[in-house]
Design a protein around this motif. Structure first.
Motif, PDB file in Angstrom:
ATOM      1  N   GLU A  17       0.823  -1.209   0.000  1.00 27.09           N
ATOM      2  CA  GLU A  17       0.000   0.000   0.000  1.00 27.09           C
ATOM      3  C   GLU A  17       0.855   1.258   0.000  1.00 27.09           C
ATOM      4  O   GLU A  17       0.519   2.252  -0.653  1.00 27.09           O
ATOM      5  N   LEU A  18       1.988   1.234   0.692  1.00 28.77           N
ATOM      6  CA  LEU A  18       2.885   2.384   0.709  1.00 28.77           C
ATOM      7  C   LEU A  18       3.418   2.695  -0.684  1.00 28.77           C
ATOM      8  O   LEU A  18       3.745   3.852  -0.992  1.00 28.77           O
ATOM      9  N   LEU A  19       3.510   1.687  -1.524  1.00 30.37           N
ATOM     10  CA  LEU A  19       3.963   1.897  -2.903  1.00 30.37           C
ATOM     11  C   LEU A  19       2.825   2.374  -3.788  1.00 30.37           C
ATOM     12  O   LEU A  19       2.955   3.358  -4.532  1.00 30.37           O
ATOM     13  N   TRP A  20       1.667   1.704  -3.713  1.00 32.42           N
ATOM     14  CA  TRP A  20       0.544   2.053  -4.596  1.00 32.42           C
ATOM     15  C   TRP A  20      -0.033   3.433  -4.294  1.00 32.42           C
ATOM     16  O   TRP A  20      -0.616   4.076  -5.168  1.00 32.42           O
ATOM     17  N   LEU A  21       0.134   3.904  -3.057  1.00 34.71           N
ATOM     18  CA  LEU A  21      -0.391   5.219  -2.706  1.00 34.71           C
ATOM     19  C   LEU A  21       0.296   6.341  -3.482  1.00 34.71           C
ATOM     20  O   LEU A  21      -0.253   7.440  -3.615  1.00 34.71           O
ATOM     21  N   GLU A  22       1.475   6.081  -4.015  1.00 35.88           N
ATOM     22  CA  GLU A  22       2.130   7.076  -4.861  1.00 35.88           C
ATOM     23  C   GLU A  22       1.308   7.341  -6.126  1.00 35.88           C
ATOM     24  O   GLU A  22       1.203   8.481  -6.589  1.00 35.88           O
ATOM     25  N   LEU A  23       0.721   6.282  -6.690  1.00 39.83           N
ATOM     26  CA  LEU A  23      -0.114   6.449  -7.873  1.00 39.83           C
ATOM     27  C   LEU A  23      -1.464   7.066  -7.516  1.00 39.83           C
ATOM     28  O   LEU A  23      -2.034   7.830  -8.296  1.00 39.83           O
ATOM     29  N   VAL A  24      -1.969   6.725  -6.339  1.00 39.60           N
ATOM     30  CA  VAL A  24      -3.200   7.355  -5.870  1.00 39.60           C
ATOM     31  C   VAL A  24      -2.981   8.857  -5.698  1.00 39.60           C
ATOM     32  O   VAL A  24      -3.839   9.677  -6.041  1.00 39.60           O
ATOM     33  N   LEU A  33      -6.802   2.633 -11.905  1.00 42.17           N
ATOM     34  CA  LEU A  33      -6.411   3.612 -10.902  1.00 42.17           C
ATOM     35  C   LEU A  33      -7.626   4.188 -10.179  1.00 42.17           C
ATOM     36  O   LEU A  33      -7.557   4.502  -8.988  1.00 42.17           O
ATOM     37  N   VAL A  34      -8.734   4.343 -10.903  1.00 47.27           N
ATOM     38  CA  VAL A  34      -9.972   4.787 -10.263  1.00 47.27           C
ATOM     39  C   VAL A  34     -10.367   3.798  -9.168  1.00 47.27           C
ATOM     40  O   VAL A  34     -10.759   4.178  -8.060  1.00 47.27           O
ATOM     41  N   GLY A  35     -10.246   2.508  -9.476  1.00 44.93           N
ATOM     42  CA  GLY A  35     -10.537   1.488  -8.477  1.00 44.93           C
ATOM     43  C   GLY A  35      -9.613   1.585  -7.275  1.00 44.93           C
ATOM     44  O   GLY A  35     -10.038   1.412  -6.132  1.00 44.93           O
ATOM     45  N   TRP A  36      -8.333   1.882  -7.521  1.00 43.36           N
ATOM     46  CA  TRP A  36      -7.385   2.014  -6.416  1.00 43.36           C
ATOM     47  C   TRP A  36      -7.716   3.210  -5.537  1.00 43.36           C
ATOM     48  O   TRP A  36      -7.557   3.154  -4.320  1.00 43.36           O
ATOM     49  N   SER A  59      -9.364   1.337   2.649  1.00 41.28           N
ATOM     50  CA  SER A  59      -9.448   0.103   3.425  1.00 41.28           C
ATOM     51  C   SER A  59      -8.666  -1.076   2.859  1.00 41.28           C
ATOM     52  O   SER A  59      -8.042  -1.812   3.621  1.00 41.28           O
ATOM     53  N   CYS A  60      -8.673  -1.288   1.546  1.00 41.81           N
ATOM     54  CA  CYS A  60      -8.100  -2.539   1.034  1.00 41.81           C
ATOM     55  C   CYS A  60      -7.197  -2.345  -0.177  1.00 41.81           C
ATOM     56  O   CYS A  60      -7.084  -3.233  -1.016  1.00 41.81           O
ATOM     57  N   LEU A  61      -6.520  -1.188  -0.263  1.00 47.54           N
ATOM     58  CA  LEU A  61      -5.662  -0.927  -1.414  1.00 47.54           C
ATOM     59  C   LEU A  61      -4.543  -1.950  -1.526  1.00 47.54           C
ATOM     60  O   LEU A  61      -4.214  -2.424  -2.613  1.00 47.54           O
ATOM     61  N   GLY A  62      -3.946  -2.320  -0.388  1.00 47.19           N
ATOM     62  CA  GLY A  62      -2.829  -3.256  -0.419  1.00 47.19           C
ATOM     63  C   GLY A  62      -3.201  -4.655  -0.856  1.00 47.19           C
ATOM     64  O   GLY A  62      -2.326  -5.460  -1.169  1.00 47.19           O
ATOM     65  N   SER A  63      -4.506  -4.956  -0.899  1.00 46.73           N
ATOM     66  CA  SER A  63      -4.957  -6.282  -1.331  1.00 46.73           C
ATOM     67  C   SER A  63      -5.982  -6.154  -2.461  1.00 46.73           C
ATOM     68  O   SER A  63      -6.987  -6.844  -2.489  1.00 46.73           O
TER      69      SER A  63
END
Length: 360
Positions: free
Chosen positions: A51-58, A99-102, A108-112
């Protein structure tokens, strides 16, 4: 026009790459030291660092481009988002749909959260077996149209539907149901819901793209969500496949109404806001990575001489030029219209898949 995008892609790309190396190192260490002792503990840690990685794209969507995502659904479904396992099926309107889904999953569940499309769907059965005992809520998103919607692909789908007596689509492509049927068969026992997601772009907004995101150009995205109980789906494979096709027929009609009214006005508009989590995470990563790079450059003596400074500047300049060429090429390729290939006589689903694939 692509230079501003390259100016963002280069530092963000470096940040994402270096933070990704840190995340991968943490994941590898946990895999060796923690997973043999507790699989669920490893999964929880892995979800957090991912999640710490994907939040960069969010952050790119929420704070840099400030894309407005307006969610239309009933209050109960909105409360359930991220609190249960869910299979998500959606139309595929743009190259940032995942990305909209992310962005919706970040609370709550971005990391999964996992999106499956195109060739990655071949690995679906193996991945589904690993999800059965997953300890935290997850979303598995399937883009069952198999490819992004374009007018050329729509013409191919309409031609096929006319030749086979199927309902002729106007706003969606004909779904490829094999992956969906496999997912339902594997997930019936442990996934309680299917989220039927419909994405539309209002007339007043430009189409969102990755290029627009990098340029910091805003768009508006409307998202309609309808929750179906998994237990209500039919039992046989053919009936499940037909259920999926019926959902897309209904989705087509829903998009007709959106075109007329420019809104999904029959549902409640739920406010999602802009959570500060991604902003804080990107700031923390930026401080960590910049401090580490400065320390590395000091230790390597690259900044202690004019030759080292010139070499560093030249390397960064080369990367920027290459990114400029890559983005320009991507933009030119995207603007080239696709050709509609003639259909071949195969089984109905194989014919639909073939015609849609040739448009990609």
């Amino acid at each position: 026009m692509a230079i501003p995008a390259a100016a963002v892609v280069v530092p963000l790309g470096i940040l994402f790459f270096l933070s990704g190396l840190i995340v991968n190192a943490i994941q590898a260490t946990c895999f060796v030291l923690i997973r043999p002792l507790s699989k669920n503990t490893y999964r929880r840690i892995n979800r957090t660092v991912a999640e710490l990685l994907w939040l960069e794209l969010v952050w790119l969507v929420d704070w840099w481009a400030r894309v407005q995502i307006k969610v239309f659904t009933d209050p109960e479904t909105f409360r359930q988002l991220g609190r249960e396992h869910a299979l998500v099926i959606s139309n595929h309107r743009s190259d940032i749909d995942w990305l909209v889904g992310w962005v919706l999953a970040q609370a709550s569940c971005l990391g999964s959260t996992l999106a499956v499309m195109k060739k990655s769907s071949k690995l679906l059965p193996l991945g589904l077996q690993r999800l059965k005992d997953y300890p935290l809520p997850f979303w598995l998103a399937l883009f069952v149209e198999g490819t992004r919607f374009t007018q050329a692909k729509l013409l191919a789908a309409q031609e096929y539907a006319t030749s086979t007596g199927l309902p002729v689509p106007r706003n969606v492509l004909i779904p490829r149901t094999k992956g969906f049927v496999a997912a339902v068969n594997h997930m019936r026992s442990f996934v309680p819901a299917i989220y039927d997601v419909t994405v539309a772009i209002p007339k007043s907004s430009p189409q969102p793209t990755m290029l627009r995101l990098f340029k910091g150009q805003a768009s508006v995205v409307h998202v309609h969500i309808k929750r179906h109980k998994m237990k209500d789906l039919p039992e046989t494979d053919d009936a499940v496949a037909q259920w999926c096709r019926d959902v897309f027929i209904a989705k087509d009609a829903l998009l007709d109404r959106h075109k007329a009214d420019d809104t999904f006005g029959d549902q409640y508009l739920q406010g999602t806001g802009r959570p500060y989590k991604s902003l804080v995470v990107v700031a923390a990563w930026a401080v960590t990575v910049v401090a580490g790079m400065i320390k590395f450059l000091q230790c390597s003596s690259l900044l202690s001489s004019w030759k080292g400074i010139a070499f560093s500047a030249a390397t960064l300049g080369l990367i920027t030029v290459l990114m400029h060429i890559l983005i320009s090429f991507s933009q030119a390729e995207r603007s080239t219209p696709a050709k509609v290939a003639p259909a071949k006589r195969k089984t109905p689903e194989e014919t639909s898949d073939l015609k849609q694939e040739k448009q990609h």
